[in-house]
Design a protein around this motif. Structure first.
Motif, mmCIF file in Angstrom:
data_model
loop_
_atom_site.group_PDB
_atom_site.id
_atom_site.type_symbol
_atom_site.label_atom_id
_atom_site.label_comp_id
_atom_site.label_asym_id
_atom_site.label_seq_id
_atom_site.Cartn_x
_atom_site.Cartn_y
_atom_site.Cartn_z
ATOM 1 N N LEU A 24 0.827 -1.213 0.000
ATOM 2 C CA LEU A 24 0.000 0.000 0.000
ATOM 3 C C LEU A 24 0.856 1.256 0.000
ATOM 4 O O LEU A 24 0.481 2.272 -0.582
ATOM 5 C CB LEU A 24 -0.931 0.009 1.213
ATOM 6 C CG LEU A 24 -2.038 -1.037 1.209
ATOM 7 C CD1 LEU A 24 -2.697 -1.102 2.572
ATOM 8 C CD2 LEU A 24 -3.057 -0.732 0.120
ATOM 9 N N LEU A 36 -2.140 3.932 -0.687
ATOM 10 C CA LEU A 36 -2.718 4.537 0.517
ATOM 11 C C LEU A 36 -2.613 6.058 0.464
ATOM 12 O O LEU A 36 -3.554 6.757 0.842
ATOM 13 C CB LEU A 36 -2.066 3.989 1.782
ATOM 14 C CG LEU A 36 -2.633 4.521 3.106
ATOM 15 C CD1 LEU A 36 -4.141 4.275 3.219
ATOM 16 C CD2 LEU A 36 -1.905 3.894 4.300
ATOM 17 N N ILE A 74 -4.901 1.282 6.317
ATOM 18 C CA ILE A 74 -6.054 1.135 5.428
ATOM 19 C C ILE A 74 -7.327 0.902 6.232
ATOM 20 O O ILE A 74 -8.416 1.306 5.801
ATOM 21 C CB ILE A 74 -5.808 0.030 4.367
ATOM 22 C CG1 ILE A 74 -6.711 0.254 3.148
ATOM 23 C CG2 ILE A 74 -5.977 -1.342 4.952
ATOM 24 C CD1 ILE A 74 -6.441 1.523 2.385
#
Length: 160
Positions: A24, A36, A74
């Motif tokens: 991410l 992200l 997340i």
């Protein structure tokens, strides 16, 4: 478009949640770097625009440079994304044609000055900005070997 936004984000969440923190965070060459960071920026931007449209909504902290760090994980992003998407839908469902008349004035951190634009244009920008950055997320997911969500409007379920 508010329903479409929520539908798209609902499809993104499980894909992003299944990825490792390293995947991410990996810089994938997008404007905001990684997945992200881009998802955070989009959530931050949605929140700041919503605060401009509805002054009872609080603006997010920081500016564009800080937007990429809105949420460290997340999981926290997904919870806030769900909350903000609900607020966007509630706001959009209450809009009437008269609400799109006139102008909106705000301080643009990107330009470093006050800006005035037609209200209807700012609402179109709001939804276009979402689509723009979700396109980046889609490209990064595809490049990372993930299955990116379906994005065609005509496929959106009626109950979404």
């Amino acid at each position: 478009m508010a329903r479409y936004n929520a539908w798209q984000n609902d499809q993104l969440k499980p894909v992003l949640e299944a990825m490792s923190p390293g995947d991410l965070a990996k810089d994938r060459g997008a404007f905001f770097g990684g997945l992200l960071a881009t998802a955070n920026h989009l959530l931050w931007a949605d929140t700041i625009w919503l605060s401009r449209f509805d002054p009872s909504m609080p603006a997010p902290e920081g500016g564009i440079p800080e937007s990429v760090d809105l949420h460290p994980t997340i999981s926290s992003w997904a919870a806030d994304r769900f909350r903000v998407d609900g607020k966007i839908r509630f706001w959009a469902e209450g809009l009437r044609a008269l609400d799109l008349k006139g102008e909106l004035t705000w301080f643009s951190g990107a330009l470093g000055r006050e800006v005035t634009a037609p209200m209807a244009s700012t609402v179109m920008h709001f939804f276009n900005h979402q689509t723009h950055h979700r396109g980046q997320l889609h490209a990064m997911l595809t490049a990372a070997g993930q299955k990116a969500p379906v994005s065609d409007l005509f496929i959106m379920p009626k109950e979404a």
